[in-house]
Design an enzyme around this catalytic site. Structure first.
Site, PDB file in Angstrom:
ATOM      1  N   CYS A 122       0.803  -1.237   0.000  1.00  0.00           N
ATOM      2  CA  CYS A 122       0.000   0.000   0.000  1.00  0.00           C
ATOM      3  C   CYS A 122       0.830   1.279   0.000  1.00  0.00           C
ATOM      4  O   CYS A 122       0.392   2.297  -0.522  1.00  0.00           O
ATOM      5  CB  CYS A 122      -1.019   0.012   1.134  1.00  0.00           C
ATOM      6  SG  CYS A 122      -0.308   0.035   2.775  1.00  0.00           S
ATOM      7  N   CYS A 130      -3.417  -2.585  -0.978  1.00  0.00           N
ATOM      8  CA  CYS A 130      -2.337  -3.457  -0.482  1.00  0.00           C
ATOM      9  C   CYS A 130      -1.921  -4.529  -1.491  1.00  0.00           C
ATOM     10  O   CYS A 130      -1.095  -5.389  -1.189  1.00  0.00           O
ATOM     11  CB  CYS A 130      -2.750  -4.092   0.837  1.00  0.00           C
ATOM     12  SG  CYS A 130      -3.116  -2.873   2.113  1.00  0.00           S
ATOM     13  N   LYS A 195      -5.945  -9.154  11.181  1.00  0.00           N
ATOM     14  CA  LYS A 195      -5.873  -7.700  10.994  1.00  0.00           C
ATOM     15  C   LYS A 195      -7.237  -7.196  10.559  1.00  0.00           C
ATOM     16  O   LYS A 195      -7.772  -7.616   9.532  1.00  0.00           O
ATOM     17  CB  LYS A 195      -4.812  -7.370   9.942  1.00  0.00           C
ATOM     18  CG  LYS A 195      -4.700  -5.885   9.645  1.00  0.00           C
ATOM     19  CD  LYS A 195      -3.534  -5.584   8.730  1.00  0.00           C
ATOM     20  CE  LYS A 195      -3.502  -4.113   8.375  1.00  0.00           C
ATOM     21  NZ  LYS A 195      -2.365  -3.794   7.495  1.00  0.00           N
ATOM     22  N   ARG A 205      -1.872   6.150   8.108  1.00  0.00           N
ATOM     23  CA  ARG A 205      -2.041   6.362   6.663  1.00  0.00           C
ATOM     24  C   ARG A 205      -1.578   7.756   6.260  1.00  0.00           C
ATOM     25  O   ARG A 205      -1.083   7.952   5.160  1.00  0.00           O
ATOM     26  CB  ARG A 205      -3.486   6.080   6.247  1.00  0.00           C
ATOM     27  CG  ARG A 205      -3.767   4.580   6.361  1.00  0.00           C
ATOM     28  CD  ARG A 205      -5.163   4.202   5.894  1.00  0.00           C
ATOM     29  NE  ARG A 205      -5.427   2.800   6.211  1.00  0.00           N
ATOM     30  CZ  ARG A 205      -6.616   2.244   6.157  1.00  0.00           C
ATOM     31  NH1 ARG A 205      -7.661   2.949   5.771  1.00  0.00           N
ATOM     32  NH2 ARG A 205      -6.763   0.964   6.476  1.00  0.00           N
ATOM     33  N   ARG A 217     -10.466  -0.986   2.523  1.00  0.00           N
ATOM     34  CA  ARG A 217      -9.749  -2.257   2.589  1.00  0.00           C
ATOM     35  C   ARG A 217     -10.624  -3.419   3.076  1.00  0.00           C
ATOM     36  O   ARG A 217     -10.136  -4.438   3.504  1.00  0.00           O
ATOM     37  CB  ARG A 217      -8.547  -2.126   3.534  1.00  0.00           C
ATOM     38  CG  ARG A 217      -7.570  -1.022   3.178  1.00  0.00           C
ATOM     39  CD  ARG A 217      -6.167  -1.394   3.619  1.00  0.00           C
ATOM     40  NE  ARG A 217      -5.261  -0.297   3.799  1.00  0.00           N
ATOM     41  CZ  ARG A 217      -4.772   0.484   2.828  1.00  0.00           C
ATOM     42  NH1 ARG A 217      -5.143   0.295   1.585  1.00  0.00           N
ATOM     43  NH2 ARG A 217      -3.922   1.444   3.107  1.00  0.00           N
ATOM     44  N   LYS A 248      -4.202  -7.145  15.347  1.00  0.00           N
ATOM     45  CA  LYS A 248      -4.087  -5.714  15.094  1.00  0.00           C
ATOM     46  C   LYS A 248      -5.446  -5.133  14.756  1.00  0.00           C
ATOM     47  O   LYS A 248      -6.143  -5.720  13.938  1.00  0.00           O
ATOM     48  CB  LYS A 248      -3.128  -5.514  13.919  1.00  0.00           C
ATOM     49  CG  LYS A 248      -2.925  -4.103  13.490  1.00  0.00           C
ATOM     50  CD  LYS A 248      -2.061  -4.076  12.270  1.00  0.00           C
ATOM     51  CE  LYS A 248      -2.024  -2.660  11.771  1.00  0.00           C
ATOM     52  NZ  LYS A 248      -1.468  -2.564  10.456  1.00  0.00           N
ATOM     53  N   SER A 274      -1.533   3.251  15.392  1.00  0.00           N
ATOM     54  CA  SER A 274      -1.380   4.704  15.385  1.00  0.00           C
ATOM     55  C   SER A 274      -2.542   5.445  16.058  1.00  0.00           C
ATOM     56  O   SER A 274      -2.322   6.353  16.852  1.00  0.00           O
ATOM     57  CB  SER A 274      -1.207   5.189  13.952  1.00  0.00           C
ATOM     58  OG  SER A 274      -2.279   4.752  13.139  1.00  0.00           O
TER      59      SER A 274
HETATM   60  C1  PBG Z   1       0.130  -1.603   5.818  1.00  0.00           C
HETATM   61  C2  PBG Z   1      -0.036  -1.306   7.248  1.00  0.00           C
HETATM   62  C3  PBG Z   1      -0.963  -0.449   7.895  1.00  0.00           C
HETATM   63  C4  PBG Z   1      -0.589  -0.439   9.238  1.00  0.00           C
HETATM   64  C5  PBG Z   1       0.501  -1.284   9.388  1.00  0.00           C
HETATM   65  N1  PBG Z   1       0.808  -1.817   8.150  1.00  0.00           N
HETATM   66  C6  PBG Z   1      -2.041   0.381   7.342  1.00  0.00           C
HETATM   67  C7  PBG Z   1      -3.262  -0.248   6.795  1.00  0.00           C
HETATM   68  O1  PBG Z   1      -3.421  -1.463   6.772  1.00  0.00           O
HETATM   69  O2  PBG Z   1      -4.089   0.526   6.335  1.00  0.00           O
HETATM   70  C8  PBG Z   1      -1.239   0.365  10.335  1.00  0.00           C
HETATM   71  C9  PBG Z   1      -0.399   0.616  11.546  1.00  0.00           C
HETATM   72  C10 PBG Z   1      -0.885   1.682  12.444  1.00  0.00           C
HETATM   73  O3  PBG Z   1      -2.010   2.218  12.323  1.00  0.00           O
HETATM   74  O4  PBG Z   1      -0.130   2.025  13.362  1.00  0.00           O
HETATM   75  N2  PBG Z   1      -0.905  -2.279   5.227  1.00  0.00           N
END
Ligand code: PBG
Length: 324
Positions: A122, A130, A195, A205, A217, A248, A274
């Protein structure tokens, strides 16, 4: 024994008693610190929605690595902002890509630090999804080959572990096979097994410039309403050869961490993402909560739910607090 003979407060009367019976401990050795790497020189740019977290150019990484090691943090996970994006996410696996350069720099300057790489497209696709697209939809099987190439390019650059976060079906098996064929059977896979399609990734992002330009997604990341499905996803990744299972986000999914802990004997990692970090920082900045105390209580809750490993933007702050 019941009240008045039994009094739980007896064991809480001072800090010596409390620490004697403490069930959960945080250790920096089980934290993984995420790092955002960007092009340029001498860049150290604070991410607006993640106070205290910076985008760093490659030349800044050695100092960051040394700081982590000094605090007892043994591992980092890397995210890259490439120079160029394209439809196929080519920047993810080129020999001189941003992550490949970052890995070489870290292994060169701080070889003891474990370098983990996020394997996903991504940040490298111009559409922000992704995987690669066929008829505007993310094509699972065509993406697998690119992901495996990406993981292999990370291993070639010296990565210690790869962490696929794309949520394509079958990617752990594909990456395992590719690594093994190339004599990287010693490189473990930490799979983002469970996830969720979460709004808590918002600040990330912005930080990694990887929001999808259309759609969302939800056709590959999991529905937040589902927990039985988490077990099925984790089972698949175990069967495909994952070495560590990740859940996650973390705090909104403590029940899932706990379920995985009960069902599987592999190490469990939790990604305190995040948005979860940003909320605590924002409330603390407003003076509405005590940031340090809420940080510690939050990380403890993740550990108590059953995570062995915590990936968190608080890794350095928490390690410093533990040293006090
Ligand atoms: C990549 C990825 C993401 C995160 C980790 N790897 C973003 C997403 O899936 O949109 C998020 C990590 C975070 O929010 O700290 N795909």
């Amino acid at each position: 024994m019941v009240f008045p003979e039994y009094r739980p407060r007896r064991m809480r009367q001072n800090s010596a008693f409390r620490s004697l019976i403490r069930e959960t401990h945080l250790s920096p050795a089980q934290f993984i610190y995420p790092i955002f790497v960007m092009p340029g020189k001498k860049v150290r740019e604070e991410i607006p929605s993640m106070p205290g977290v910076f985008r760093l150019s490659v030349d800044q990484l050695a100092a960051e690595a040394k700081e982590c090691l000094k605090l007892g943090i043994n591992g980092v996970i890397l995210f890259g902002l490439p120079e160029k994006k394209d439809a196929m996410g080519t920047g993810a696996h080129i020999k001189d890509g941003i992550i490949q350069r970052a890995i070489r720099e870290l292994k060169n300057k701080a070889p003891e630090l474990m370098v983990i790489t996020d394997v996903c497209l991504c940040e490298y696709t111009d559409h922000g999804h992704c995987g690669c697209l066929i008829n505007n939809s993310v094509d699972n099987d065509a993406t697998l080959e690119i992901l495996a190439k990406t993981a292999l390019s990370h291993a070639n650059a010296g990565a210690d572990m790869v962490a696929p976060s794309d949520m394509m079906d079958g990617r752990v098996a594909e990456i395992r096979a590719t690594l093994d064929e190339n004599n990287f059977d010693n490189i473990p896979i930490m799979s983002y097994a469970v996830k969720y399609a979460s709004a808590f990734y918002g600040p990330f992002r912005d930080a990694a410039d990887c929001a999808p330009t259309f759609g969302d997604r939800r056709s590959y990341q999991m529905d937040p309403a589902n927990s039985r499905e988490a077990l099925r996803e984790a089972t698949l990744d175990v069967d495909e050869g994952a070495d560590i299972l990740m859940v996650k986000p973390a705090v909104a999914y403590l029940d899932i961490i706990s379920k995985l802990r009960d069902e599987f004997d592999l190490p469990i990692a939790a990604y305190h993402v995040s948005g979860e970090y940003a909320m605590i920082k924002a409330a603390a900045e407003k003076g509405w909560i005590d940031g340090d105390k809420v940080m510690e209580e939050t990380l403890l809750s993740i550990k108590r739910a059953g995570a062995d490993i915590i990936i968190t933007y608080f890794a350095k702050d928490m390690a410093r607090l533990l040293q006090k």
